[in-house]
Each structure stands twice: as structure tokens, then as C-alpha cells.
Design a protein around this motif. Structure first.
Motif, PDB file in Angstrom:
ATOM      1  N   SER A   1       0.839  -1.216   0.000  1.00 57.88           N
ATOM      2  CA  SER A   1       0.000   0.000   0.000  1.00 57.88           C
ATOM      3  C   SER A   1       0.865   1.253   0.000  1.00 57.88           C
ATOM      4  CB  SER A   1      -0.928   0.022   1.212  1.00 57.88           C
ATOM      5  OG  SER A   1      -1.875  -1.000   1.110  1.00 57.88           O
ATOM      6  N   ARG A   2       1.947   1.235   0.781  1.00 60.32           N
ATOM      7  CA  ARG A   2       2.863   2.388   0.797  1.00 60.32           C
ATOM      8  C   ARG A   2       3.516   2.558  -0.574  1.00 60.32           C
ATOM      9  NH1 ARG A   2       4.156   0.187   5.844  1.00 60.32           N
ATOM     10  NH2 ARG A   2       6.072  -0.722   5.005  1.00 60.32           N
ATOM     11  N   ALA A   3       3.855   1.471  -1.237  1.00 59.56           N
ATOM     12  CA  ALA A   3       4.473   1.559  -2.564  1.00 59.56           C
ATOM     13  C   ALA A   3       3.513   2.203  -3.565  1.00 59.56           C
ATOM     14  CB  ALA A   3       4.893   0.171  -3.047  1.00 59.56           C
ATOM     15  N   VAL A   4       2.251   1.818  -3.502  1.00 61.17           N
ATOM     16  CA  VAL A   4       1.248   2.425  -4.383  1.00 61.17           C
ATOM     17  C   VAL A   4       1.118   3.909  -4.067  1.00 61.17           C
ATOM     18  CG1 VAL A   4      -1.215   2.445  -4.973  1.00 61.17           C
ATOM     19  CG2 VAL A   4       0.004   0.267  -4.775  1.00 61.17           C
ATOM     20  N   ALA A   5       1.137   4.267  -2.790  1.00 67.06           N
ATOM     21  CA  ALA A   5       1.050   5.677  -2.393  1.00 67.06           C
ATOM     22  C   ALA A   5       2.260   6.460  -2.879  1.00 67.06           C
ATOM     23  CB  ALA A   5       0.923   5.792  -0.875  1.00 67.06           C
ATOM     24  N   VAL A   6       3.439   5.866  -2.823  1.00 64.33           N
ATOM     25  CA  VAL A   6       4.652   6.528  -3.321  1.00 64.33           C
ATOM     26  C   VAL A   6       4.535   6.765  -4.823  1.00 64.33           C
ATOM     27  CG1 VAL A   6       7.140   6.237  -3.726  1.00 64.33           C
ATOM     28  CG2 VAL A   6       6.172   5.682  -1.496  1.00 64.33           C
ATOM     29  N   ALA A   7       4.037   5.775  -5.548  1.00 58.56           N
ATOM     30  CA  ALA A   7       3.869   5.928  -7.000  1.00 58.56           C
ATOM     31  C   ALA A   7       2.889   7.057  -7.309  1.00 58.56           C
ATOM     32  CB  ALA A   7       3.396   4.616  -7.618  1.00 58.56           C
ATOM     33  N   ARG A   8       1.808   7.122  -6.563  1.00 67.21           N
ATOM     34  CA  ARG A   8       0.830   8.207  -6.760  1.00 67.21           C
ATOM     35  C   ARG A   8       1.456   9.558  -6.467  1.00 67.21           C
ATOM     36  NH1 ARG A   8      -3.586   5.287  -3.640  1.00 67.21           N
ATOM     37  NH2 ARG A   8      -4.495   3.998  -5.252  1.00 67.21           N
TER      38      ARG A   8
ATOM     39  N   ASP B   1       4.516  10.352  -6.682  1.00 66.93           N
ATOM     40  CA  ASP B   1       5.459  10.663  -7.758  1.00 66.93           C
ATOM     41  C   ASP B   1       4.748  10.886  -9.092  1.00 66.93           C
ATOM     42  OD1 ASP B   1       7.468  10.303  -5.922  1.00 66.93           O
ATOM     43  OD2 ASP B   1       8.119   8.356  -6.705  1.00 66.93           O
ATOM     44  N   THR B   2       3.434  10.822  -9.091  1.00 72.00           N
ATOM     45  CA  THR B   2       2.587  10.914 -10.283  1.00 72.00           C
ATOM     46  C   THR B   2       3.013   9.924 -11.362  1.00 72.00           C
ATOM     47  OG1 THR B   2       3.814  12.763 -11.277  1.00 72.00           O
ATOM     48  CG2 THR B   2       1.946  13.327  -9.834  1.00 72.00           C
ATOM     49  N   ALA B   3       3.426   8.753 -10.915  1.00 74.26           N
ATOM     50  CA  ALA B   3       3.809   7.680 -11.840  1.00 74.26           C
ATOM     51  C   ALA B   3       2.552   6.921 -12.261  1.00 74.26           C
ATOM     52  CB  ALA B   3       4.798   6.734 -11.175  1.00 74.26           C
ATOM     53  N   ARG B   4       2.542   6.490 -13.479  1.00 75.52           N
ATOM     54  CA  ARG B   4       1.395   5.745 -13.980  1.00 75.52           C
ATOM     55  C   ARG B   4       1.427   4.295 -13.508  1.00 75.52           C
ATOM     56  NH1 ARG B   4       0.095   7.811 -19.967  1.00 75.52           N
ATOM     57  NH2 ARG B   4      -2.018   7.733 -19.211  1.00 75.52           N
ATOM     58  N   ARG B   5       2.643   3.798 -13.258  1.00 71.40           N
ATOM     59  CA  ARG B   5       2.807   2.391 -12.878  1.00 71.40           C
ATOM     60  C   ARG B   5       3.692   2.294 -11.637  1.00 71.40           C
ATOM     61  NH1 ARG B   5       0.765  -1.289 -16.686  1.00 71.40           N
ATOM     62  NH2 ARG B   5       2.517  -2.652 -16.338  1.00 71.40           N
ATOM     63  N   VAL B   6       3.458   1.272 -10.850  1.00 69.33           N
ATOM     64  CA  VAL B   6       4.269   1.003  -9.662  1.00 69.33           C
ATOM     65  C   VAL B   6       5.481   0.195 -10.110  1.00 69.33           C
ATOM     66  CG1 VAL B   6       4.330  -0.110  -7.390  1.00 69.33           C
ATOM     67  CG2 VAL B   6       2.223   0.997  -8.190  1.00 69.33           C
ATOM     68  N   THR B   7       6.671   0.699  -9.811  1.00 65.17           N
ATOM     69  CA  THR B   7       7.911   0.039 -10.211  1.00 65.17           C
ATOM     70  C   THR B   7       8.557  -0.659  -9.009  1.00 65.17           C
ATOM     71  OG1 THR B   7       9.325   1.926  -9.711  1.00 65.17           O
ATOM     72  CG2 THR B   7       8.317   1.872 -11.923  1.00 65.17           C
ATOM     73  N   ALA B   8       9.619  -1.389  -9.275  1.00 64.36           N
ATOM     74  CA  ALA B   8      10.384  -2.032  -8.197  1.00 64.36           C
ATOM     75  C   ALA B   8      10.971  -0.985  -7.256  1.00 64.36           C
ATOM     76  CB  ALA B   8      11.482  -2.910  -8.790  1.00 64.36           C
ATOM     77  N   VAL B   9      11.328   0.166  -7.786  1.00 65.19           N
ATOM     78  CA  VAL B   9      11.857   1.241  -6.947  1.00 65.19           C
ATOM     79  C   VAL B   9      10.768   1.767  -6.004  1.00 65.19           C
ATOM     80  CG1 VAL B   9      12.813   3.584  -6.971  1.00 65.19           C
ATOM     81  CG2 VAL B   9      13.704   1.855  -8.533  1.00 65.19           C
ATOM     82  N   HIS B  10       9.522   1.847  -6.467  1.00 65.44           N
ATOM     83  CA  HIS B  10       8.420   2.243  -5.590  1.00 65.44           C
ATOM     84  C   HIS B  10       8.225   1.203  -4.485  1.00 65.44           C
ATOM     85  CE1 HIS B  10       6.935   4.582  -9.257  1.00 65.44           C
ATOM     86  NE2 HIS B  10       7.306   5.477  -8.362  1.00 65.44           N
ATOM     87  N   LEU B  11       8.346  -0.078  -4.847  1.00 66.52           N
ATOM     88  CA  LEU B  11       8.244  -1.135  -3.845  1.00 66.52           C
ATOM     89  C   LEU B  11       9.334  -0.979  -2.791  1.00 66.52           C
ATOM     90  CD1 LEU B  11       7.529  -4.219  -6.119  1.00 66.52           C
ATOM     91  CD2 LEU B  11       5.922  -3.094  -4.568  1.00 66.52           C
TER      92      LEU B  11
ATOM     93  N   ALA C   1      10.865   1.765  -1.987  1.00 66.74           N
ATOM     94  CA  ALA C   1      10.528   2.942  -1.174  1.00 66.74           C
ATOM     95  C   ALA C   1       9.462   2.599  -0.139  1.00 66.74           C
ATOM     96  CB  ALA C   1      10.055   4.091  -2.065  1.00 66.74           C
ATOM     97  N   GLY C   2       8.482   1.805  -0.522  1.00 62.97           N
ATOM     98  CA  GLY C   2       7.457   1.366   0.422  1.00 62.97           C
ATOM     99  C   GLY C   2       8.038   0.556   1.563  1.00 62.97           C
ATOM    100  N   LEU C   3       9.046  -0.248   1.270  1.00 60.66           N
ATOM    101  CA  LEU C   3       9.724  -1.015   2.319  1.00 60.66           C
ATOM    102  C   LEU C   3      10.583  -0.118   3.205  1.00 60.66           C
ATOM    103  CD1 LEU C   3      10.692  -4.116   0.179  1.00 60.66           C
ATOM    104  CD2 LEU C   3       9.156  -4.124   2.160  1.00 60.66           C
ATOM    105  N   LEU C   4      11.251   0.852   2.595  1.00 61.05           N
ATOM    106  CA  LEU C   4      12.104   1.770   3.371  1.00 61.05           C
ATOM    107  C   LEU C   4      11.283   2.660   4.294  1.00 61.05           C
ATOM    108  CD1 LEU C   4      14.651   2.817   0.616  1.00 61.05           C
ATOM    109  CD2 LEU C   4      15.176   1.558   2.715  1.00 61.05           C
ATOM    110  N   ASP C   5      10.048   2.952   3.905  1.00 62.22           N
ATOM    111  CA  ASP C   5       9.177   3.822   4.705  1.00 62.22           C
ATOM    112  C   ASP C   5       8.476   3.066   5.826  1.00 62.22           C
ATOM    113  OD1 ASP C   5       9.893   5.909   3.094  1.00 62.22           O
ATOM    114  OD2 ASP C   5       8.010   5.984   1.977  1.00 62.22           O
TER     115      ASP C   5
END
Length: 152
Positions: free
Chosen positions: A100-107, A109-119, A121-125
Motif C-alpha cells: 500500500s505504501r508503494a502504491v502511495a509513493v507511485a501516486r 510521484d505521479t507515476a502511472r505504474r508502480v515500479t520495483a523502486v516504488h516497492l 521505497a514502500g519497504l524503506l518507509d
């Protein structure tokens, strides 16, 4: 749920993370498995400066320390693996929260898709008492520096 994920992020979550859980003999996918799954993706591993083999080793050290704390010497003991289940391996509440945090990070960042980097970031947060956080600490990863490297 994973239709917004890139192919690499989807593979990290639905293929690599459950495979890592089975490899370790775990019946549920936790944040530590998500971290290992994400590290299969070169972009995330490079951003963190850690490879999957190092993370596996760090997790094994933490397992051995936890067992030693209760008086069990696990050195030299081979860990069990679980064969592929007939249905999906369930995720822990911590792993679901990281997704859920990864999806929020992607949003954010105004990214259209959730990437491994967003994942990643979700883990780091995540919470500092999280298993993935323990692995990152064992690896000597500075979460603030790593998070800054992930910023777009």
C-alpha cells in the motif's frame, strides 16, 4: 491489484517474494520476502547498493541470532523449503502495508505504474520493527540515504 505494476514489480511481488518465502520454509510472504523479491530487480538492487545474496545472508544471520537468543544453536542445520503450494501464498499484514505504501509513493510521484523502486521505497518507509528493516540494518543500509537516492 497488480495491474498497475510494471512487469518487474509484479514479478518481484507475485513470483520472487513467494519463492523466497518457500525457499526459507515460510508459509506467508512477509516484508523480508518482499525485500528479497525486489532485490531480484537490478534497478532496485542498484539503488539500494545490495544484492539478493547479501540480503539472504543477512537474514540468515538474524535467524541464527534469534534462535541463539532462545538457546538453539542452528549452525550447520539445513533449513526446510516448502514446495510450491496449489494456491497463492498469503501476505502478512506488514507486507500488505508495504505494498500500500508503494502504491502511495507511485501516486505521490505521479507515476502511472508502480515500479520495483516504488516497492523498495514502500519497504524503506516501513516501521523500524519490521523484518525488512532488520535486514536493512544488518546490511548497514542507511534508510535516509537510500530513500534520498530513490527520489525522482
Amino acid at each position: 491489484m497488480f495491474e498497475r505494476f510494471t512487469a518487474g514489480a509484479r514479478a518481484a511481488v507475485v513470483a520472487h517474494a513467494p519463492a523466497e518465502a518457500r525457499r526459507r520454509g515460510d508459509r506467508r510472504v512477509g516484508t523480508e520476502h518482499l525485500l528479497l523479491g525486489v532485490l531480484h530487480e537490478a534497478e532496485a538492487a542498484q539503488a539500494l547498493g545490495v544484492d539478493v545474496a547479501s540480503a539472504r545472508s543477512a537474514l540468515a544471520v538474524l535467524d541464527d541470532a534469534a534462535l541463539a537468543a532462545i538457546g538453539v544453536d542452528a549452525r550447520g542445520v539445513e533449513r526446510a523449503t516448502i514446495s510450491a503450494p496449489s494456491k497463492r501464498t498469503p501476505f502478512t499484514s506488514g507486507a500488505k502495508a508495504a505494498l500500500s505504501r508503494a502504491v502511495a509513493v507511485a501516486r505521490r510521484d505521479t507515476a502511472r505504474r508502480v515500479t520495483a523502486v516504488h516497492l523498495l521505497a514502500g519497504l524503506l518507509d516501513g516501521d523500524r520493527t519490521d523484518p525488512a528493516s532488520d535486514v536493512l540494518t544488518e546490511l548497514g543500509v542507511d534508510r535516509v540515504t537510500a530513500r534520498a537516492r530513490l527520489a525522482p
